[in-house]
Enzyme design. Structure first.
Site, PDB file in Angstrom:
ATOM      1  N   SER A 163      -9.879  -0.849   7.235  1.00  0.00           N
ATOM      2  CA  SER A 163      -9.193  -0.606   5.958  1.00  0.00           C
ATOM      3  C   SER A 163      -8.452  -1.800   5.358  1.00  0.00           C
ATOM      4  O   SER A 163      -8.019  -1.740   4.213  1.00  0.00           O
ATOM      5  CB  SER A 163      -8.216   0.567   6.087  1.00  0.00           C
ATOM      6  N   SER A 206      -9.558   1.637   3.091  1.00  0.00           N
ATOM      7  CA  SER A 206      -8.648   2.388   2.259  1.00  0.00           C
ATOM      8  C   SER A 206      -7.639   1.518   1.509  1.00  0.00           C
ATOM      9  O   SER A 206      -7.112   1.953   0.492  1.00  0.00           O
ATOM     10  CB  SER A 206      -7.901   3.427   3.099  1.00  0.00           C
ATOM     11  N   LYS A 264       0.856  -1.187   0.000  1.00  0.00           N
ATOM     12  CA  LYS A 264       0.000   0.000   0.000  1.00  0.00           C
ATOM     13  C   LYS A 264       0.893   1.240   0.000  1.00  0.00           C
ATOM     14  O   LYS A 264       1.929   1.252   0.681  1.00  0.00           O
ATOM     15  CB  LYS A 264      -0.877  -0.045   1.254  1.00  0.00           C
TER      16      LYS A 264
END
Lengths: 103, 460
Positions: free
Chosen positions: B168, B144, B69
């Protein structure tokens, strides 16, 4: 149904505290977004917490220290530290001027 | 195809010499090349990955391509947190999780899209465009960690790294039909993450199977002197939790009887039956209303964001504060407001007290149950555009995960249903007491082995 109103003046004041610049349109939009969010948050006032202690840290650790010694293995060289700076001068970060120069 | 291999399968095939790592990495890179222009999963692709992976074949992770990420610092590779403010930032150091996985022999294949600063549950707040769900590109991947979940679902990596503050990792894993493991707060170091809400941020793996998640956690977990909140608790071998029976285990079912989730009941009833057939004692139970957790999380997250994003002054690194997007501004300012004089008692301090009520509630529940389960998300992946116009989109989507996030508990989301018409998935969220990742992995693995929902599961 909004219970808390955020006037443009209040929004502008919060923006100033947060060092953010807003357009007029953003100021209006944010005012209504804040009201929407505060309405959701307000629900927790229903719970009686008069006898409850706050939890800031869920694992219960307190005051984690290390020896006050330089750690060369996890420290940057001057060049590494400055590599991402938009402006630098003779090995230092350059910051915007905040005090007016007198003539 | 090699890109379809799970981490466990790939390691076994490399060990026997059947396949070499560079071939796998090459195939994964072709997969990215073919899909990324439409799906927008990666913000940066490491073109040198094939060469790098070849050199690490003899290491535990054998040089296999892992996606990170883009809010996890990777030395020499851009780390933007999906904000233009950090567009030109090249970290001079590795996050502890990056360093640990590299040391174990992972190749960083690229950096994945997210909601800007991890603020959101859709990737729609990314300043570099929305990621599309590889299972059905008309739908969102969640967030996210939407890019990391999509990278796994689309076979654009062998496994990936995400971060979770409140849902997330697990929510995008559920929406993309993959496995997402959120470790206990403090189990995996936060050092080198672009900090969001420091009192709940937890990095963790997103994988094709539960076994892969267990393996990844073995390399990620453990104390880190660079993160004062990381724990010195012993780290077990998490793969020892795989292939174990769950007979006699007491499982409490949360939230499924809420009227808002009535539409989900028919999908989850078969799940409860499978767990009962495996010998677990499954029963419905009541927890504190998760709507209160939305309040707590919203206050704490905004407050910590206003503080954490205060460091972006455009002087040492990054561009100036005019580069913050609408969502970041909204969150920073709300946090500034709820922390300000006259409001802190009403909001911030009350939220920290209600957090205690949730901790007490879980203490009570875990006296009776070994694990708690619930749907991961209130529904299937929403359509592109769904988050627009709602200041509270993420909080409402993550409602079922927020109680366990604000209290730091470990949890895993495992695929538990696939809609044959839309190809979209639902996730089963499994939670255990603090430090008991072994237990969520044990139940997750037993469930996965007993069902057909995992698209990588080998059925014999």
């Amino acid at each position: 149904m909004s219970t808390t109103a955020f006037s443009p003046l209040v929004v502008a004041h919060i923006a100033q505290l947060a060092h953010l610049e807003l357009t007029e349109a953003e100021t209006t939009q944010l005012g209504s977004a804040f009201a929407q969010t505060i309405d959701v948050i307000a629900k927790m006032a229903e719970l009686d917490t008069s006898q409850v202690k706050p939890t800031h840290q869920v694992t219960g650790l307190t005051n984690v220290w290390r020896a006050d010694e330089a750690q060369p293995n996890s420290s940057f060289t001057q060049a590494e530290a400055l590599a991402n700076a938009p402006l630098s001068h003779q090995g230092f970060f350059m910051v915007p001027q905040i005090i007016e120069q007198s003539e | 195809m090699l890109r379809n291999l799970t981490l466990t399968q790939a390691l076994a095939a490399i060990k026997t010499g059947e396949i070499n790592t560079a071939e796998i990495t090459g195939d994964v890179l072709s997969s990215i090349e073919a899909q990324n222009p439409t799906l927008n999963v990666f913000l940066h692709v490491n073109r040198d990955a094939a060469l790098q992976s070849e050199k690490m074949t003899s290491q535990p992770l054998a040089g296999l391509p892992i996606a990170f990420k883009d809010n996890i610092c990777t030395k020499g590779l851009p780390t933007t947190a999906a904000s233009t403010l950090l567009e030109k930032f090249i970290p001079p150091y590795d996050a502890t999780v990056s360093r640990r996985l590299k040391t174990a022999g992972a190749t960083i294949i690229g950096k994945t899209n997210l909601d800007a600063w991890a603020h959101g549950s859709s990737t729609e707040t990314s300043q570099f465009g929305t990621t599309l769900n590889p299972r059905n590109p008309q739908h969102l991947p969640g967030g996210s960690s939407g890019g990391s979940a999509a990278a796994v679902a689309g076979n654009m990596c062998i496994a990936s790294m995400g971060t979770e503050t409140a849902g997330s990792i697990r929510q995008p894993a559920a929406w993309c039909g993959v496995v997402g493991l959120k470790p206990t707060y403090g189990r995996v170091s936060r050092s080198g993450l672009v900090a969001m809400a420091s009192s709940t941020d937890s990095p963790g793996p997103i994988t094709k199977t539960v076994a892969d998640a267990a393996l990844m956690l073995n390399y990620l977990a453990g104390h880190d002197p660079l993160d004062g909140t990381s724990s010195t608790q012993d780290v077990p071998d998490y793969t020892a939790s795989l292939g174990c029976e769950i007979k006699g285990m007491k499982i409490g079912v949360l939230y499924l009887e809420m009227s808002e989730l009535a539409h989900l009941k028919r999908f989850y009833e078969p799940v409860l039956k499978i767990l009962a057939d495996l010998g677990a004692e499954v029963e419905f139970t009541q927890a504190l209303d998760p709507h209160y957790a939305i309040s707590v999380y919203t206050v704490i997250q905004r407050a910590e964001v206003s503080s954490n994003l205060g460091r972006y002054d455009g002087i040492r690194y990054g561009q100036d504060r005019t580069y913050f997007g609408a969502e970041a501004k909204r969150r920073v300012m709300l946090g500034t407001y709820t922390l300000s004089k006259g409001y802190a008692d009403q909001y911030y301090h009350q939220a920290q007290k209600v957090r205690t009520l949730f901790l007490d509630d879980y203490d009570r529940l875990f006296q009776k149950y070994d694990v708690l389960i619930s749907p991961t998300s209130p529904g299937f992946a929403k359509k592109i555009g769904a988050s627009e116009g709602s200041a509270m989109f993420g909080e409402l989507e993550d409602m079922l995960l927020e109680p366990s996030s604000i209290t730091g508990l470990p949890g895993i989301s495992v695929p538990c249903y696939r809609d044959p018409d839309t190809n979209l998935f639902l996730g089963l969220n499994i939670m255990a007491p603090m430090w008991r990742e072994d237990r969520v992995l044990q139940v997750g693995d037993a469930f996965e082995q007993a069902t057909l929902w995992n698209s990588w599961r080998q059925h014999d």
